[in-house]
Design an enzyme around this catalytic site. Sequence first.
Site, PDB file in Angstrom:
ATOM      1  N   LYS A  54       0.807  -1.355  -0.028  1.00 20.27           N
ATOM      2  CA  LYS A  54       0.130   0.215  -0.247  1.00 20.27           C
ATOM      3  C   LYS A  54       1.824   1.542   0.160  1.00 20.27           C
ATOM      4  O   LYS A  54       0.737   2.155  -0.903  1.00 20.27           O
ATOM      5  CB  LYS A  54      -1.175   0.062   1.014  1.00 20.27           C
ATOM      6  CG  LYS A  54      -2.199  -0.535   0.987  1.00 20.27           C
ATOM      7  CD  LYS A  54      -3.264  -1.105   1.925  1.00 20.27           C
ATOM      8  CE  LYS A  54      -3.784  -2.207   2.620  1.00 20.27           C
ATOM      9  NZ  LYS A  54      -4.585  -2.566   3.666  1.00 20.27           N
ATOM     10  N   GLN A  98      -4.694  -1.215   9.783  1.00 23.94           N
ATOM     11  CA  GLN A  98      -4.889  -2.993   8.980  1.00 23.94           C
ATOM     12  C   GLN A  98      -5.320  -4.016  10.141  1.00 23.94           C
ATOM     13  O   GLN A  98      -4.518  -3.533  11.156  1.00 23.94           O
ATOM     14  CB  GLN A  98      -2.777  -2.966   9.160  1.00 23.94           C
ATOM     15  CG  GLN A  98      -2.809  -4.089   8.271  1.00 23.94           C
ATOM     16  CD  GLN A  98      -3.088  -4.389   6.475  1.00 23.94           C
ATOM     17  OE1 GLN A  98      -3.781  -3.658   5.963  1.00 23.94           O
ATOM     18  NE2 GLN A  98      -4.310  -5.673   6.403  1.00 23.94           N
ATOM     19  N   ASP A 121     -11.725   2.925   3.839  1.00 25.37           N
ATOM     20  CA  ASP A 121     -11.338   1.283   3.829  1.00 25.37           C
ATOM     21  C   ASP A 121     -12.453   1.445   3.327  1.00 25.37           C
ATOM     22  O   ASP A 121     -13.671   0.223   3.233  1.00 25.37           O
ATOM     23  CB  ASP A 121     -10.728   0.567   5.104  1.00 25.37           C
ATOM     24  CG  ASP A 121      -9.690  -0.136   4.235  1.00 25.37           C
ATOM     25  OD1 ASP A 121      -9.136   0.172   3.691  1.00 25.37           O
ATOM     26  OD2 ASP A 121      -8.560  -0.162   5.493  1.00 25.37           O
TER      27      ASP A 121
END
Length: 290
Positions: A54, A98, A121
């Site tokens: 990422k 995460q 997200d």
Amino acid sequence: MVAEIIDGFAIAAELRRDIAARAAEMKEAYGVVPGLAVVLVGDDPASAVYVRNKLKATAECGLRSVEHVLPANTSEADLLDLVGKLNADPSVHGILVQLPLPKQIDADKVLGLIDPDKDVDGFHPVNAGRLSIGLPGFVPCTPRGSQILIDRVLPNLAGKHAVVIGRSNIVGKPMAQLLLQKNATVTIAHSKTADLPGLCRTADVLVAAVGRPLMVKGDWVKPGAVVIDVGINRIEVDGKGKLVGDVDFASVAEVAGHITPVPKGVGPMTIACLMLNTLDSAARRIAAES
Ligand code: NDP
């Protein structure tokens, strides 16, 4: 092989180039560089790889990223404190924590504290709600990327039947919402669904987001269907690790019209859509402030 491969790797590279061009324009016009804060707690090796990928994509797209690596014994209070600071930091347009988090931390509590306007997200209940009632918000990256792939090969879903296998909050449910917005008739299947092969055979678009290696076989698929394989599973073949999807590519590619491979299908689109959500976040802030 009958099916045409949907090259998620190439389409994601194209998308990243487009994002980089738009980010450069934004910097030129407004002096703003979209910023993504990535929070990694603990030392899960798979999570470390995801975060590295990422961050690499962020740099490639000309976005700014800040990585926060915290030890595995971080307390929930400390993580909540960090999220609060990132919420308040105007240089941060997107916050990604995460998953999975260590067991002493309640992931729902942490994700619920992220400012919905920085929730790139798309996991916050506010964004899930916005998606379900058709308001603009952040769409989770994997379904957003999968929908872009479907749009490439079947742009008009009116009158089509889409079957999504899997009902998770991060893939299955938002995927079904996107397909519904595109006027598909949508069925969500899960572990309690009766006659899954029979149901799948009625699908013009079949999305597998299950986590069961090679589960969907060629005789589950309607000839000519678009098959999107979200699954990422590591299996052993001849003593060596191999990544496979939820779809048995060899048999399904003999029947389907279009199919995504694993790897290089949905995976790269997920990361590209994280960049897209971060860019969108910065663009929305600029629009709101001007
Ligand atoms: P979850 O485990 O959260 O959900 C799996 C879903 O599959 C559940 O709804 C479950 O049903 C259903 N399911 C399990 N077994 C069966 C079965 N035998 N028949 C029908 N349905 C079944 O997984 P995720 O949604 O998070 O992820 C799914 C897959 O996608 C995984 O392989 C994951 O690694 C991958 N993934 C890939 C990404 C990418 O970028 N390509 C990103 C995110 C995930 P029930 O609800 O009844 O338990």
